[in-house]
Enzyme design. Sequence first.
Site, PDB file in Angstrom:
ATOM      1  N   GLU A 293       0.842  -1.211   0.010  1.00 21.48           N
ATOM      2  CA  GLU A 293       0.010  -0.179  -0.029  1.00 21.48           C
ATOM      3  C   GLU A 293       0.857   1.101   0.178  1.00 21.48           C
ATOM      4  O   GLU A 293       0.899   2.340  -0.908  1.00 21.48           O
ATOM      5  CB  GLU A 293      -0.948  -0.029   1.256  1.00 21.48           C
ATOM      6  N   ASP A 297       1.263   3.810  -3.109  1.00 23.32           N
ATOM      7  CA  ASP A 297       0.654   5.359  -3.047  1.00 23.32           C
ATOM      8  C   ASP A 297       1.851   6.373  -3.267  1.00 23.32           C
ATOM      9  O   ASP A 297       1.823   7.419  -3.915  1.00 23.32           O
ATOM     10  CB  ASP A 297       0.122   5.572  -1.641  1.00 23.32           C
ATOM     11  N   SER A 548      -7.177   2.034  -4.159  1.00 23.76           N
ATOM     12  CA  SER A 548      -6.145   2.500  -3.464  1.00 23.76           C
ATOM     13  C   SER A 548      -5.025   3.223  -4.380  1.00 23.76           C
ATOM     14  O   SER A 548      -4.360   4.149  -3.952  1.00 23.76           O
ATOM     15  CB  SER A 548      -5.040   1.240  -3.092  1.00 23.76           C
TER      16      SER A 548
END
Length: 631
Positions: A293, A297, A548
């Site tokens: 994650e 990002d 995400s």
Amino acid sequence: MKLLTLSTAAAVGLSSIVQGGSVVHERRDQVPAEWTKISRAVPDAAIELRIGLKQSNLEHAEDLANQISHPMSEKYGKFLTAQQVIDLFAAPQEVISETVQWLRQGGINSKHIKPTAGRNWLKFNTTVAVAEKLLDTTYYTYRNEEQGVEVVACESYSVPEDIQPNIDLIMPTIQFETRGRPASSRGINRRDTFKPKFRKLESIPHPSSLANCSQITTPACLRALYGLPDAGEAVEGNSYGIVEFAPQSFNQDDLNAFYAKYASNVPNNTGPIIDGIDGGYFSNDSSADTRGESNLDLCYAIGLVHPQPVTLYQVGDNDPANPATNNNFLDAIDGSYCTYQGGDDPDWDGIYPHDGEVSGEYLGQPDCGTYNATKVFSVSYGSNEGDRPISYRTRECNEYMKLALMGVTVLFSSGDDGVAGIRSTCLLPNGALTPPAADYGRFNPMWPGTCPWITSVGGSALPENGTVNDKQVAATDFGSGGGFSNIFALPSYQTKAVAEYYANHDPGYNSSVYNNTQQVRGFPDLAVTSHSFITGLAGDLVAFSGTSAASPSFGAMITFINGERIKNGKGSVGFLNPVLYSHPEVFDDITEGVNPGCGTDGFPAVEGWDPITGLGTPNFAKLRDLLLSLP
Ligand SMILES: *[C@@H]1O[C@H](CO)[C@@H](O)[C@H](O)[C@H]1NC(C)=O
Ligand SMILES: *[C@@H]1O[C@H](CO)[C@@H](O)[C@H](O)[C@H]1NC(C)=O
Ligand SMILES: *[C@@H]1O[C@H](CO)[C@@H](O)[C@H](O)[C@H]1NC(C)=O
Ligand SMILES: *[C@@H]1O[C@H](CO)[C@@H](O)[C@H](O)[C@H]1NC(C)=O
Ligand SMILES: *[C@@H]1O[C@H](CO)[C@@H](O)[C@H](O)[C@H]1NC(C)=O
Ligand SMILES: *[C@@H]1O[C@H](CO)[C@@H](O)[C@H](O)[C@H]1NC(C)=O
Ligand SMILES: *[C@@H]1O[C@H](CO)[C@@H](O)[C@H](O)[C@H]1NC(C)=O
Ligand SMILES: *[C@@H]1O[C@H](CO)[C@@H](O)[C@H](O)[C@H]1NC(C)=O
């Protein structure tokens, strides 16, 4: 004489309260699954009651936040300072005195009633028997076998009708809170991440051409898809934040490997500015579960906006039993939130300092107003709306409204399970969760997509074998999170879009499936491609799919635009939804795809706004022109 008059007035007040009767203020439909009722609480036992006072300016503040964010309003962009927001919200003196008067009539010595510094919370010590009488309730002891702890709680409580408007919530009542129990015994998995779906790319040579954008998304694909600039620009006063919750951790070598191949304008070893919150712990675990994650990002936030610096809010320490939450992050960027309505909830939020039982635990004071909020922040974590009490959700949502007043753009991924919740759970009629991957049950909307004060970013994709010039469809390798709230009313900016949706495309589900009254907040607000984003991971390049990926990419677009606005002497864009819903023409509408779940096909993407792709996918040039044209 005067004294007599006063006490007579008090007596009249008392009798009118008795005659007016009391009303149920909060009720639980069921005891949380892990708790068992043991016995009546001991009447003489001491109990500290805390009364959260209603923020009487809430409606006024909502109105103001709407005006500040609405493109047709004279107040557009005239944001408030943090101090102005605090002053707007402090409970008025008459609310405090009326509430104190009620407590005195209930036998509480007013000398023992202590207001908190923010003037929005009253606390006092009493006994279970007095509290039961005051709140017209019965307290029981409940036990959580797994954690070996007991709490005193009740399942509903009442307050006098004429006092109710003053009161937000009273604790301890229906929260099953466990303040003071050892941190190590608290429940785990209280926060869920949208784990982006992950696939290794061994079999596919790493693509470098735009011809492959329907299979693998790269920064070059995003630039081509949306018409983004080749690089960002560092603009003084501009900022962009990414929020991650420990133990999720980025790895610099992984970012470097990504830059080398897919973001060659970003120098090796470029990292984020790190704002560590409540420990700001980084793990060295190299699995996709820990690194995926954060790497995803940051690859896309930095890869797109560099040389504009990106701030990483790394939230929480190394205590899996008491992880940090959105509230812990919000405390760190807004000191007034730390005590708002009595502060964070020990049952759900990280409570610091930790006890040091685990190495890497945070032993300092909780971060409270430590950092400034960036102009935009993006969060790719979420939970089921129904996993927390309504009062908890409302408190957090109010804080996003305050950030709107201050001109901060709050972006959240909408979720990856379609109309179902985390791990494809659905809701039973009593609000409890079905087992994972259920093909039955009510739709389970995601938090905080259902809060009207954030911008919820859903997922889209190119059609199979499509080119970057093709019209996008709803996400294909997972269901774009979408649906309608069970808590929050339809915000004014969404009234027209939702009415048109039902008028032209009523999905035909009845009220046993979801709240179809047309009077509740629908989400997401928009969609951005979310398919197979190439990302550095532990010496490899892999692909992640999920909303995400969408939220940090949209955050980059808004950061470009804020930079241009700031260069033109304007402010940041702040809360976006009123502008976006007033100008659906700055989106390319998505009309193909579904977001299945709970034994249904979910909602189909249709012409106009829909609860799967929102208003569609942004046309960056049009969005930029629109936002630059505003004052
Ligand atoms: C209630 O009693 C506890 C234990 O004595 C004490 O720590 C706490 O400060 C008291 N609360 C109030 C509001 O007086
Ligand atoms: C990239 O696209 C080309 C043309 O469609 C195709 O031949 C090739 O297999 C694709 N490469 C990858 C890595 O998918
Ligand atoms: C980037 O920096 C790291 C060490 O900081 C180094 O090992 C690596 O070779 C560098 N990569 C490139 C492409 O220069
Ligand atoms: C992770 O590795 C770095 C570099 O070896 C080290 O400084 C750091 O203490 C490690 N962190 C943890 C939590 O083990
Ligand atoms: C926050 O912003 C204010 C005003 O720009 C500045 O004075 C202050 O130093 C900043 N605080 C932090 C922690 O960056
Ligand atoms: C996409 O391309 C693959 C490989 O050429 C082919 O097998 C598949 O049928 C194509 N799909 C569509 C929808 O055209
Ligand atoms: C649906 O939402 C409306 C508006 O908030 C509310 O009045 C109603 O009670 C809700 N219906 C159900 C079945 O929850
Ligand atoms: C909703 O529809 C289902 C079948 O689709 C039906 O079984 C159920 O009784 C309906 N419920 C209501 C409240 O109308």
